[in-house]
Design a protein around this motif. Structure first.
Motif, mmCIF file in Angstrom:
data_model
loop_
_atom_site.group_PDB
_atom_site.id
_atom_site.type_symbol
_atom_site.label_atom_id
_atom_site.label_comp_id
_atom_site.label_asym_id
_atom_site.label_seq_id
_atom_site.Cartn_x
_atom_site.Cartn_y
_atom_site.Cartn_z
ATOM 1 N N PRO A 150 0.803 -0.994 -0.017
ATOM 2 C CA PRO A 150 0.026 -0.005 -0.096
ATOM 3 C C PRO A 150 1.136 1.291 -0.101
ATOM 4 O O PRO A 150 1.992 1.247 0.628
ATOM 5 C CB PRO A 150 -0.805 -0.119 1.282
ATOM 6 C CG PRO A 150 -0.903 -1.581 1.849
ATOM 7 C CD PRO A 150 0.546 -2.109 1.188
ATOM 8 N N ALA A 151 0.397 2.336 -0.611
ATOM 9 C CA ALA A 151 1.077 3.556 -0.668
ATOM 10 C C ALA A 151 0.858 4.181 0.784
ATOM 11 O O ALA A 151 1.583 4.920 1.344
ATOM 12 C CB ALA A 151 0.439 4.623 -1.583
ATOM 13 N N TYR A 154 -0.750 1.376 6.919
ATOM 14 C CA TYR A 154 -1.442 0.078 6.954
ATOM 15 C C TYR A 154 -1.357 -0.841 7.767
ATOM 16 O O TYR A 154 -0.010 -0.749 8.747
ATOM 17 C CB TYR A 154 -1.570 -0.747 5.441
ATOM 18 C CG TYR A 154 -0.128 -1.161 5.042
ATOM 19 C CD1 TYR A 154 -0.071 -2.506 4.881
ATOM 20 C CD2 TYR A 154 0.797 -0.578 4.763
ATOM 21 C CE1 TYR A 154 1.088 -3.180 4.836
ATOM 22 C CE2 TYR A 154 2.210 -0.875 4.381
ATOM 23 C CZ TYR A 154 2.123 -2.364 4.437
ATOM 24 O OH TYR A 154 3.317 -3.073 3.995
ATOM 25 N N ILE A 155 -1.998 -1.934 7.828
ATOM 26 C CA ILE A 155 -1.701 -3.060 8.887
ATOM 27 C C ILE A 155 -0.918 -4.238 8.245
ATOM 28 O O ILE A 155 -1.496 -4.603 7.152
ATOM 29 C CB ILE A 155 -3.155 -3.435 9.532
ATOM 30 C CG1 ILE A 155 -3.621 -2.211 10.247
ATOM 31 C CG2 ILE A 155 -2.603 -4.458 10.843
ATOM 32 C CD1 ILE A 155 -3.032 -1.589 11.274
ATOM 33 N N SER A 156 0.141 -4.383 8.687
ATOM 34 C CA SER A 156 0.913 -5.351 8.028
ATOM 35 C C SER A 156 1.080 -6.776 8.695
ATOM 36 O O SER A 156 1.176 -6.746 10.101
ATOM 37 C CB SER A 156 2.409 -4.788 7.810
ATOM 38 O OG SER A 156 3.343 -5.842 7.466
ATOM 39 N N GLN A 157 0.842 -7.814 8.091
ATOM 40 C CA GLN A 157 0.988 -9.035 8.548
ATOM 41 C C GLN A 157 2.746 -9.398 8.709
ATOM 42 O O GLN A 157 3.423 -9.517 7.792
ATOM 43 C CB GLN A 157 0.441 -10.229 7.829
ATOM 44 C CG GLN A 157 0.112 -11.654 8.493
ATOM 45 C CD GLN A 157 -1.031 -11.310 9.557
ATOM 46 O OE1 GLN A 157 -1.602 -10.872 9.507
ATOM 47 N NE2 GLN A 157 -1.119 -12.416 10.268
ATOM 48 N N ILE A 183 4.074 2.712 7.931
ATOM 49 C CA ILE A 183 3.835 3.703 7.050
ATOM 50 C C ILE A 183 3.879 2.621 5.655
ATOM 51 O O ILE A 183 4.537 1.770 5.574
ATOM 52 C CB ILE A 183 4.969 4.584 6.894
ATOM 53 C CG1 ILE A 183 6.440 4.097 6.833
ATOM 54 C CG2 ILE A 183 4.871 5.741 8.035
ATOM 55 C CD1 ILE A 183 7.543 4.799 6.710
ATOM 56 N N GLY A 184 3.468 3.455 4.596
ATOM 57 C CA GLY A 184 3.595 2.677 3.257
ATOM 58 C C GLY A 184 4.634 3.434 2.425
ATOM 59 O O GLY A 184 5.404 4.438 2.954
ATOM 60 N N LEU A 185 4.527 2.981 1.201
ATOM 61 C CA LEU A 185 5.564 3.582 0.140
ATOM 62 C C LEU A 185 5.404 5.008 0.155
ATOM 63 O O LEU A 185 6.512 5.602 -0.277
ATOM 64 C CB LEU A 185 5.530 2.862 -0.996
ATOM 65 C CG LEU A 185 6.235 1.324 -1.003
ATOM 66 C CD1 LEU A 185 5.966 0.779 -2.529
ATOM 67 C CD2 LEU A 185 7.468 1.387 -0.520
#
Length: 244
Positions: A150-151, A154-157, A183-185
């Motif tokens: 995601p940009a 987000y919630i990361s596994q 954070i995203g990209l």
């Protein structure tokens, strides 16, 4: 992106020099931090503390931001990244004036917390100087390898090898966080300057994939090849599989 190869024992001074240059250029810088083993193993935070005590660094006007936090444990839990930063850096800085910004992994509404953190970053004008480490699986912040990154925040596994399963602070494996808020990209690429540290033989393969291989979401660090002002600091062992 530029790559510097220096002796392991010189890493702490080189990173501190870059931070000193940043604060001299902009004392009000938004400074992005990192957790993990590198800042402790290579004495990065200890050198900042030493220089501050010697009057060579000051953080009066700077703001601190951490890009990620474990989900499901309170901020005062000994394994939280807020606790890590407080123990190893923030509590020892005499010139720190503003409250550090760290995502709330214990928020009731995690999606709302992601949106709040994105807005915070935008309000700050994004990070001016971001310190990063390189995960053995190629992650940066806690942006794990995936078919899609995601940009936005987000919630990361978490990959299993990145979960703190060996910690004595959890009574059972069920208590060990399986997710992080990160954070995203977009936030990575909008950071005005990035300093990534990777050292040791065990990082050599991933360094080669990340910085001389194709840009791919399977190796999130590879996106730093596109960053306008990323400095990759390696020791000879970590750099041995790349051509300079």
């Amino acid at each position: 992106m530029k790559i510097e190869v220096i002796p392991e024992e010189a890493i702490r001074s080189r990173v501190a020099d870059l931070l000193t240059e940043q604060l001299k250029h902009n004392p009000k810088s938004v400074l992005g931090m990192t957790t993990g083993s590198s800042p402790l193993k290579y004495g990065i935070y200890r050198e900042w503390i030493r220089r501050e005590q010697a009057g060579e660094l000051a953080f009066h006007e700077a703001k601190f931001v951490n890009p990620d936090e474990l989900v499901g444990i309170p901020a005062d839990h000994p394994e939280s990244y807020r606790s890590y930063m407080r123990e190893h850096l923030f509590s020892q800085l005499q010139t720190l004036r503003s409250e550090p910004h760290i995502p709330d992994g214990y928020a009731t509404d995690l999606l709302a917390e992601c949106r709040r953190f994105d807005q915070l970053l935008a309000d700050l004008g994004y990070v001016d100087w971001q310190l990063m480490g390189l995960g053995l699986n190629g992650h940066i912040a806690f942006i794990e390898p995936s078919d899609h990154i995601p940009a936005k925040t987000y919630i990361s596994q978490l990959f299993e090898e990145n979960r703190p399963t060996q910690s004595l602070h959890f009574r059972s494996e069920d208590e060990v966080p399986k997710r992080s808020i990160t954070i995203g990209l977009e936030a990575v690429m909008k950071a005005k300057s990035i300093v990534l540290v990777a050292a040791g033989e065990n990082k050599a393969d991933m360094v080669a994939r990340a910085f001389s291989g194709p840009i791919t979401t399977c190796v999130p660090a590879s996106f730093l090849q596109l960053h306008a002002n990323a400095t990759i600091i390696l020791d000879p062992a970590a750099a041995r599989r790349i051509s300079l």
